[in-house]
Design an enzyme around this catalytic site. Structure first.
Site, PDB file in Angstrom:
ATOM      1  N   GLY A 634      -3.150   5.112  -3.302  1.00 26.67           N
ATOM      2  CA  GLY A 634      -1.838   5.790  -3.609  1.00 26.67           C
ATOM      3  C   GLY A 634      -1.373   5.529  -5.049  1.00 26.67           C
ATOM      4  O   GLY A 634      -1.849   4.527  -5.424  1.00 26.67           O
ATOM      5  N   ASP A 752      17.286   3.503   2.676  1.00 19.28           N
ATOM      6  CA  ASP A 752      16.228   4.640   2.631  1.00 19.28           C
ATOM      7  C   ASP A 752      15.232   4.603   3.785  1.00 19.28           C
ATOM      8  O   ASP A 752      14.293   4.799   3.520  1.00 19.28           O
ATOM      9  CB  ASP A 752      15.561   4.142   1.109  1.00 19.28           C
ATOM     10  CG  ASP A 752      14.523   5.378   0.686  1.00 19.28           C
ATOM     11  OD1 ASP A 752      15.007   6.415   1.236  1.00 19.28           O
ATOM     12  OD2 ASP A 752      13.842   5.374  -0.036  1.00 19.28           O
TER      13      ASP A 752
END
Ligand code: ADE
Length: 995
Positions: A634, A752
């Site tokens: 990623g 988050d």
């Protein structure tokens, strides 16, 4: 029927479309647009495909193949390329440009006309011998090719050309070459160009290392590790490596080379230093200008040579200016009293460019031996110099033990680190002194009569013929070990003395001089005597008592003194210094939470003046040679995220994820990158992603964490839509709740929490990750709750996941984390659906403010949706604590029947309209579908007879499916919206409105 006529393509349009400069990471094996001669492709049967070669305006051929037997049934026309050599390719790409006629636009062809053709290939080690029979069964199918765009003949004068480009991957290819074959089964096709290429990572230079052309692996997800070779005049620091990815891109640069001595980096190469410059160490520094008083005449100098008369001491760095010996000391003066002679001078006017000046005292004693002949001899052995005769750093010295009536000449020499390296004369200042003492020593021998532990009795005999009357004697003594820095003296009128107050078992030096009526005589020579030794057996009680009392007394005194100093404040500096670091640590725990006792508290790395210190304190440095990078999984905010293995010494290797910091970063980015590691390193919980360590001492900087096989939770759920039991989903939520409970107990606010920041391992265990967002709020509300604090730190707020008070005033807390946890619950129960679907952030904020809350996902147990709604209470104080959430999850898992009631089954409505949330009011089916971004189903609903909101409010999932909504995600979105619509309608009906 031939195809070349009215259905053919218009070649003049093609030229512009075909010119493609070609990417550097492609190696072209065949490009029909660049073949100048015949292509020599074969067609079977010969009247199937048709080859047309036209010339462009530069007289270059344009090869096109066409076929268009759309009127005739059972077409099977083959076009076979020439033999294409594979070269280094392992995977080959075929790019086809073609036009394909839309069957609808050709009258009378229904049933026979096709809109696709097939691509095949055949591998061989040699070209097939001429005349080999074409056997379609030898060829492997690659794919059926359809057009994105077909072209329609509107009228004969206005034909529209639509060129399709399709790329297919062929392979892996292992034999030396291959053929491509195109099968037409009755379409109208013009094959305008065929390009065959493979991808490679082109040779490149990175970090002063050269990397060769490299062909990617056949397995497109793994990387090829390539070692670089240092460029000329460079040497390896960490082995330079790059990884070649499937698309021909170089990834993850590791290690580097640096320019050797005498060379500097310029435009990616190592160039020799110019004359007048030098470089003494290999590294990525530039050549330096020669320091003062030195020069280099050749290129690639590794050092500059000193000019004449200038030198470099052994310990001088090559970057330092060359220097020379100092000039002589200035203004040397002498001073004499009864016992000592003092010399003083000023530093030289020219220090030679150095700071390491010291002084040496040289002494000569000169006697007139008669007849005007002066004889000189060194006198240092007889004299004592305080502090010492050589290596003085101050500009004075005391001289004692000199004899009387002697001419002493003292030379004070200034030296520095380069004195003696050349032939320069010594830098001396001279002074001659005559000592007017009252004659030579009258005492030749001093005797010890007796000694005890603390005293010595001495006596001496007088030499005969004392020149003048003796007034008394002075006995001077000092501890031999102490080298005479302080001495004591005592006077006596007799020729004996008892010297008391001495230390046991200690050697003392004594000398004696007489004071006469004419002044002092010279001292006797030195005599050394020791005091008596302590006998351990006889250590008397009194003495022990004294020692004990002294130490106890000393201790109490220390305590009293400390208290006193504390009270008077005089000790504050010290206490402060001692406490500073501890205090600092304590003041870091100011998240606003009282941590549960016994649990470690989170320390915000931002409270460290130097963030590197936080990294050192909370993370472990890993030697990069223990890490093997395997593939890129990623892209993170700071660089690639890779997977790989970590083998620490004495441990078996483990799978890890490696976050890299890409090159060219600023110091601030490096800090921000490592900040996450210094947060993660403080946690130790099975539901928090484990930090293995960091690489900060070499490039690239990396953060190594445990590997989670199933990656991020949101995408994992999306790919496994509907595949888990409710208990499995609750198990995931339980794990997340356990992780966040741990964080909130530590006083850490995540800020988050979202399914994308939860990682899933092979056993479906969920772990909280991504600690980049957190900031511990200051106690000072003024400072914490301003918008500057909120937005000034560059953090974007994930609106859909964030509690209203955190969005509005930056009031982040464990309660705002609980809101986000509720959203994560919703994401999990809806298999990764986007919260609030495609609503804009602004609309999300407004509808939350108006009381709107996400409806339960399809198939969601009531208990879970109720917990979600509890987490989304407007008042932060009314939301559940994480410990409550965790025990609620535990209870659900222990009592699965509590999960059986699904929201879809509940049809009851609240009693009072006041209790109802204010859901948006949609006017028509069309508006409603628009609002949930499902406009494409308007016709389906209308065709199925759903024309009013009322009519859809009773729809079940089956009804929705029957209208033609086939995608599960869409069904789910529609049913969720219908549920909230039901509530809304109920509300409206109760208020007496007509829908
Ligand atoms: N992506 C980011 N971090 C990861 C990890 N630890 N394991 C797997 N995939 C990841």
């Amino acid at each position: 029927m031939r195809s070349g006529g009215e259905y053919c393509v218009f070649l003049f349009l093609l030229q512009s479309v075909l010119s493609d400069p070609g990417a550097t990471n492609q190696v072209v094996l065949l490009d029909t647009t660049t073949v100048l001669g015949e292509l020599d492709w074969r067609t079977y049967p010969v009247n199937g495909w048709d080859a047309i070669t036209e010339m462009d305006e530069q007289n270059r051929p344009i090869h096109t193949f066409q076929v268009c037997h759309v009127m005739e049934p059972n077409q099977n026309n083959w076009l076979r390329s020439g033999w294409i050599q594979r070269q280094a390719a392992q995977r080959v790409y075929v790019e086809l440009r073609f036009t394909l006629r839309d069957c609808n636009s050709i009258p009378w062809v229904s049933g026979t006309c096709k809109e696709t053709f097939n691509l095949f290939y055949l591998q061989t080690d040699e070209p097939l011998p001429a005349g080999t029979r074409f056997r379609p069964t030898d060829y492997a199918k690659v794919d059926t090719i359809a057009a994105d765009e077909s072209f329609t003949q509107t009228d004969l004068g206005d034909r529209v050309l639509r060129l399709n480009t399709e790329i297919r991957e062929v392979g892996p290819v292992t034999q030396k070459g291959f053929y491509l074959a195109f099968q037409d089964v009755g379409a109208c096709i013009a094959l305008v160009s065929v390009k065959v290429f493979y991808k490679r990572c082109p040779s490149t230079f990175r970090n002063l290392a050269a990397f060769p052309d490299t062909v990617p692996h056949t397995d497109s997800s793994s990387l090829v590790e390539v070692r670089g070779a240092c460029v000329e005049n460079a040497e390896e620091r960490d082995t330079p490596k790059l990884y070649c990815g499937a698309d021909g891109d170089w990834l993850v640069p590791l290690g580097r080379c640096v320019c050797s001595i005498g060379h500097e980096e310029m435009d990616g190469y190592c160039r020799a230093c110019k004359p007048g410059f030098f470089k003494a160490f290999a590294g990525n520094t530039k050549c330096s200008k020669c320091p003062p008083h030195s020069s280099s005449h050749d290129q690639a100098a590794t050092i500059c040579h000193c000019d004449k008369g200038f030198y470099r001491a052994i310990a001088d760095p090559s970057t330092m200016a060359c220097t020379r010996p100092p000039s002589a000391p200035r203004n040397l003066v002498s001073l004499i009293n009864d016992t000592a002679l003092f010399l003083q001078w000023m530093p030289p006017s020219d220090t030679g460019g150095r700071k390491d000046i010291t002084y040496n005292i040289l002494c000569q004693r000169c006697d007139d031996s008669g007849g005007g002949v002066v004889q000189c001899e060194p006198c240092e052995p007889d004299l004592r110099f305080i502090p010492r005769p050589l290596g003085l750093t101050s500009t004075s010295v005391a001289v004692v033990d000199f004899a009387s009536r002697i001419n002493y000449t003292f030379h004070v020499e200034a030296v520095n680190g380069v004195s003696g390296l050349g032939v320069a004369a010594r830098s001396l200042a001279n002074v001659t002194i005559n000592t007017h003492q009252a004659g030579p020593s009258l005492v030749a021998v001093v005797r010890k009569n007796w000694a005890s532990l603390n005293s010595i009795a001495l006596s001496w005999a007088e030499v005969e013929n004392a020149p003048s009357e003796i007034v008394d004697y002075e006995v001077k003594y000092y501890e031999k070990e102490q080298e005479q820095l302080s001495y004591s003296s005592t006077r006596t009128r007799t020729r004996s003395v008892l010297v008391t107050g001495l230390r046991p078992s200690t050697v003392y030096v004594f000398h004696v001089r007489a004071r006469t009526t004419a002044g002092y005589t010279a001292y006797s020579p030195n005599f050394e005597f020791a005091t008596g030794a302590e006998d351990p057996d006889l250590a008397d009680q009194g003495q022990v008592l004294v020692v004990v009392t002294a130490s106890v007394g000393g201790f109490s005194l220390l305590v009293i003194l400390t208290l006193f100093l504390l009270i008077t404040g005089r000790c504050q500096g010290y206490i402060k210094a001692r406490m500073k670091s501890e205090e600092k640590r304590r003041t870091r725990f100011h998240s606003g939470h009282v941590p549960f006792s016994g649990i470690k508290t989170y320390v915000d790395p931002d409270t460290y003046e130097d963030p590197t210190q936080a990294v050192q304190e909370f993370t472990k440095e890993i030697d990069p040679s223990y890490i093997r990078i395997e593939r890129v999984i990623g892209a993170g905010e700071f660089g690639e995220v890779c997977s790989g293995r970590l083998r620490l010494p004495g441990r078996s290797d483990i799978a890890v994820a490696i976050k890299t910091l890409k090159g060219g970063y600023m110091e601030q980015q490096r800090r921000e990158f490592l900040r996450e590691a210094s947060i993660m390193g403080q946690f130790n919980n099975p539901n928090i992603i484990r930090l293995e360590g960091v690489v900060t001492k070499s490039r690239p900087v990396m953060i190594v964490v445990e590997y989670m096989e199933n990656g991020a939770l949101d995408s994992f759920l999306r790919t496994r839509d509907g595949q888990f039991t409710v208990i499995q989903l609750v198990g995931m939520l339980r794990g997340i709740a356990a992780g966040v409970t741990y964080l909130s107990d530590m006083g850490y606010i995540h800020r988050d929490l979202a399914a994308r920041n939860i990682l899933v391992d092979e056993n479906l265990m969920c772990k909280v990750s991504d600690f980049g967002m957190s900031r511990v709020l200051e106690d000072d509300t003024e400072a914490a709750y301003t918008t500057t604090v909120l937005f000034g730190q560059g953090g974007k707020i994930p609106i859909r996941w964030t509690a209203p008070e955190a969005i509005a005033y930056g009031k982040f807390s464990s309660a705002s984390d609980a809101w986000s946890y509720g959203i994560v619950m919703w994401e999990v129960m809806s298999y990764g659906e986007r919260p609030y679907w495609e609503m804009s952030n602004q609309d999300v904020i407004l509808s939350i403010e108006e009381g709107y809350r996400l409806p339960a996902p399809m198939g969601c147990p009531v208990a879970l949706h109720q917990l979600m709604l509890h987490c989304w209470q407007k008042q932060a104080g009314q939301r559940p604590h994480f410990s409550d959430i965790l025990s609620f999850m535990d209870k659900l898992m222990l009592n699965p029947s509590s999960l059986l009631t699904l929201v879809n089954d509940v049809q009851s409505f609240p009693d009072s309209p006041e209790d109802m949330p204010d859901y948006p009011l949609f006017i028509s089916i069309g508006d409603w579908l628009d609002s949930i971004k499902m406009s494409q189903y308007k016709n389906n609903f209308l065709a199925a007879g759903y024309t009013t909101l009322d009519s859809i409010s009773t729809m079940s999932t089956d009804d929705i499916r029957r209208t033609g909504v086939c995608l599960i995600g869409h069904q789910r979105r529609i049913i969720s919206s219908i549920q909230s619509l039901r509530l809304q309608l109920h509300h409206i009906q109760q208020s007496g409105f007509q829908v």
